[in-house]
Design an enzyme around this catalytic site. Structure first.
Site, PDB file in Angstrom:
ATOM      1  N   ARG A 107      10.146  -5.071  -0.218  1.00 48.52           N
ATOM      2  CA  ARG A 107      11.094  -3.972  -0.055  1.00 48.52           C
ATOM      3  C   ARG A 107      12.332  -4.126  -0.919  1.00 48.52           C
ATOM      4  O   ARG A 107      12.931  -3.122  -1.316  1.00 48.52           O
ATOM      5  CB  ARG A 107      11.450  -3.834   1.441  1.00 48.52           C
ATOM      6  CG  ARG A 107      10.265  -3.327   2.262  1.00 48.52           C
ATOM      7  CD  ARG A 107      10.458  -3.576   3.727  1.00 48.52           C
ATOM      8  NE  ARG A 107      10.562  -5.009   4.003  1.00 48.52           N
ATOM      9  CZ  ARG A 107      10.980  -5.517   5.142  1.00 48.52           C
ATOM     10  NH1 ARG A 107      11.329  -4.716   6.121  1.00 48.52           N
ATOM     11  NH2 ARG A 107      11.042  -6.833   5.306  1.00 48.52           N
ATOM     12  N   ALA A 130       0.855  -1.184   0.000  1.00 48.28           N
ATOM     13  CA  ALA A 130       0.000   0.000   0.000  1.00 48.28           C
ATOM     14  C   ALA A 130       0.890   1.233   0.000  1.00 48.28           C
ATOM     15  O   ALA A 130       1.865   1.314   0.759  1.00 48.28           O
ATOM     16  CB  ALA A 130      -0.896  -0.024   1.236  1.00 48.28           C
ATOM     17  N   CYS A 187      -2.075  -7.812   7.277  1.00 51.86           N
ATOM     18  CA  CYS A 187      -1.735  -6.402   7.520  1.00 51.86           C
ATOM     19  C   CYS A 187      -1.717  -6.100   9.017  1.00 51.86           C
ATOM     20  O   CYS A 187      -2.687  -6.373   9.723  1.00 51.86           O
ATOM     21  CB  CYS A 187      -2.739  -5.490   6.800  1.00 51.86           C
ATOM     22  SG  CYS A 187      -2.351  -3.757   7.063  1.00 51.86           S
ATOM     23  N   GLY A 226       9.579 -12.599   2.678  1.00 55.22           N
ATOM     24  CA  GLY A 226      10.271 -11.963   3.790  1.00 55.22           C
ATOM     25  C   GLY A 226      11.761 -11.884   3.559  1.00 55.22           C
ATOM     26  O   GLY A 226      12.448 -12.907   3.442  1.00 55.22           O
TER      27      GLY A 226
HETATM   28  C1  LIG Z   1       5.051   0.059   2.564  1.00 55.89           C
HETATM   29  C2  LIG Z   1       4.489  -1.325   2.655  1.00 55.89           C
HETATM   30  C3  LIG Z   1       3.158  -1.541   2.365  1.00 55.89           C
HETATM   31  C4  LIG Z   1       2.627  -2.832   2.434  1.00 55.89           C
HETATM   32  N1  LIG Z   1       1.320  -3.043   2.102  1.00 55.89           N
HETATM   33  C5  LIG Z   1       0.817  -4.314   2.082  1.00 55.89           C
HETATM   34  C6  LIG Z   1      -0.503  -4.569   1.618  1.00 55.89           C
HETATM   35  O1  LIG Z   1      -1.249  -3.677   1.200  1.00 55.89           O
HETATM   36  N2  LIG Z   1      -0.936  -5.865   1.642  1.00 55.89           N
HETATM   37  C7  LIG Z   1      -0.145  -6.897   2.099  1.00 55.89           C
HETATM   38  O2  LIG Z   1      -0.576  -8.051   2.098  1.00 55.89           O
HETATM   39  N3  LIG Z   1       1.102  -6.672   2.534  1.00 55.89           N
HETATM   40  C8  LIG Z   1       1.602  -5.421   2.511  1.00 55.89           C
HETATM   41  N4  LIG Z   1       2.890  -5.199   2.899  1.00 55.89           N
HETATM   42  C9  LIG Z   1       3.736  -6.353   3.274  1.00 55.89           C
HETATM   43  C10 LIG Z   1       4.507  -6.876   2.067  1.00 55.89           C
HETATM   44  O3  LIG Z   1       3.626  -7.362   1.074  1.00 55.89           O
HETATM   45  C11 LIG Z   1       5.485  -7.997   2.477  1.00 55.89           C
HETATM   46  O4  LIG Z   1       4.741  -9.036   3.043  1.00 55.89           O
HETATM   47  C12 LIG Z   1       6.516  -7.516   3.494  1.00 55.89           C
HETATM   48  O5  LIG Z   1       7.073  -6.263   3.118  1.00 55.89           O
HETATM   49  C13 LIG Z   1       7.664  -8.540   3.661  1.00 55.89           C
HETATM   50  O6  LIG Z   1       8.308  -8.771   2.433  1.00 55.89           O
HETATM   51  P1  LIG Z   1       9.736  -8.076   2.077  1.00 55.89           P
HETATM   52  O7  LIG Z   1      10.685  -8.447   3.162  1.00 55.89           O
HETATM   53  O8  LIG Z   1      10.092  -8.660   0.742  1.00 55.89           O
HETATM   54  O9  LIG Z   1       9.487  -6.597   2.035  1.00 55.89           O
HETATM   55  C14 LIG Z   1       3.444  -3.930   2.841  1.00 55.89           C
HETATM   56  C15 LIG Z   1       4.786  -3.697   3.147  1.00 55.89           C
HETATM   57  C16 LIG Z   1       5.325  -2.420   3.044  1.00 55.89           C
HETATM   58  C17 LIG Z   1       6.783  -2.224   3.356  1.00 55.89           C
END
Ligand SMILES: Cc1cc2nc3c(=O)[nH]c(=O)nc-3n(C[C@H](O)[C@H](O)[C@H](O)COP(=O)(O)O)c2cc1C
Length: 309
Positions: free
Chosen positions: A224, A20, A102, A201
């Protein structure tokens, strides 16, 4: 890794996470151009879809370059969520994903997002109602649990309720984004269910990607790690990025300019621009200027000097 859901072929199964306020249509387009096999919308409120569809319409704009489009919904009322699935706004999506991960307080306090992990019977009712109402496969994205790891039980419940695949972000709600994602929990979940599992993750480079692959997941989701580096998907497939970052930024902005006005874009793009230049040594002098830039054209001028001169 090769994931197929009801005939939908995920190719290398490298997936851009829903984020988001980050995974806008321009970002989804550039990630798709650089190898993302599937992309998620930002999370869409089922209530808003029914009561204020104009607001949601704004969030469902898509790019023809997205390969598999997944619409992510959230809510806490099974009847309203099932009804929202008949909205024409969702027709473009090949898969509907339900957000059960979330951690944001304003979502959790309504019993939505990861709050549903504290209420598996309601989560199950929501999944089965959505599966019944949806013309396309339904998936679920969740965390380890609210305050402890219940991911295996929760994953099995998702499968029994009709989910076509599940995605685990291997942290608890209480952890937020701190600590490390628990890859052993992802491996345990994968071994406990018969539907495909997407691991999520902390995948940011080929080492972390290899560690994720060791869990035997069917797909890998990146959030990220793609910020400022939408070419990470191609890189993980062994294709070196040899383009110009400036051209990627321009493309990202060009797409957004079709939909959003300049003043909103100027503020919105600041974080993306700072991510694009993070790690670019030549950019350190202009970071502050980018963070306070009065217009997109001014930002582009600064960036042009860094990347093209
Ligand atoms: C800014 C931001 C917004 C996110 N919004 C959502 C969302 O709308 N829906 C969701 O399921 N996860 C959301 N997440 C979680 C990510 O989809 C993901 O599960 C989380 O960042 C871990 O993955 P990563 O380590 O690759 O970032 C969000 C994460 C971030 C950093």
């Amino acid at each position: 890794m090769a994931m197929k859901i009801n005939g939908i072929d995920f190719g290398s199964s490298l997936i851009l996470a829903p984020m988001a306020g980050v995974s806008d249509v321009g970002f989804r387009e550039v990630c798709s151009l650089y190898g993302a096999d599937a992309t998620y919308s930002e999370m869409l409120s089922c209530r808003a879809m029914l009561h204020n569809p104009k607001k949601t319409e704004f969030m469902t704009v898509d790019s023809p370059y997205e390969k598999i489009k997944i619409g992510q919904i959230f809510g806490h009322e099974s009847d309203i969520m099932a009804k929202a699935l008949t909205s024409p706004l969702l027709e473009k999506y090949q898969i509907i994903d339900i957000n059960m991960g979330c951690p944001a307080p304003k979502i959790v306090k309504n019993g939505e997002g990861s709050a549903l992990m504290k209420n598996p019977p309601l989560a199950s009712e929501i999944i089965s109602s959505c599966v019944k109402a949806s013309k396309v496969p339904v998936s679920v994205k969740f965390r380890l649990g609210y305050d402890r790891d219940i991911s295996r039980e929760f994953g099995r419940m998702c499968e029994e309720s009709g989910a076509s695949f599940i995605t685990l972000h291997a942290r608890t709600t209480e952890q937020g984004y701190s600590g490390k994602a628990d890859l052993d929990a992802i491996a345990r979940l994968k071994a406990s269910v018969n539907i495909p599992v997407v691991g999520n993750g902390d995948v940011v480079d080929s080492e972390s990607y290899q560690r994720m692959l060791e869990t035997k997941v069917d797909g890998v989701m990146i959030g990220r790690g793609a910020q400022g580096r939408p070419w990470i998907f191609d890189e993980l497939k062994g294709k070196r990025f040899d383009g110009n970052i400036f051209d990627v930024i321009k493309r990202h902005i060009e797409v957004l300019r079709k939909y959003y006005d300049e003043s909103w874009l100027t503020l919105y793009m600041r974080k993306h621009l700072l991510w694009y230049v993070s790690g670019v040594e030549k950019a350190s002098a202009v970071r502050l200027q980018l963070a306070t830039s009065p217009s997109i054209d001014n930002s582009l001028e600064l960036l042009n000097k860094i990347f093209n001169k």
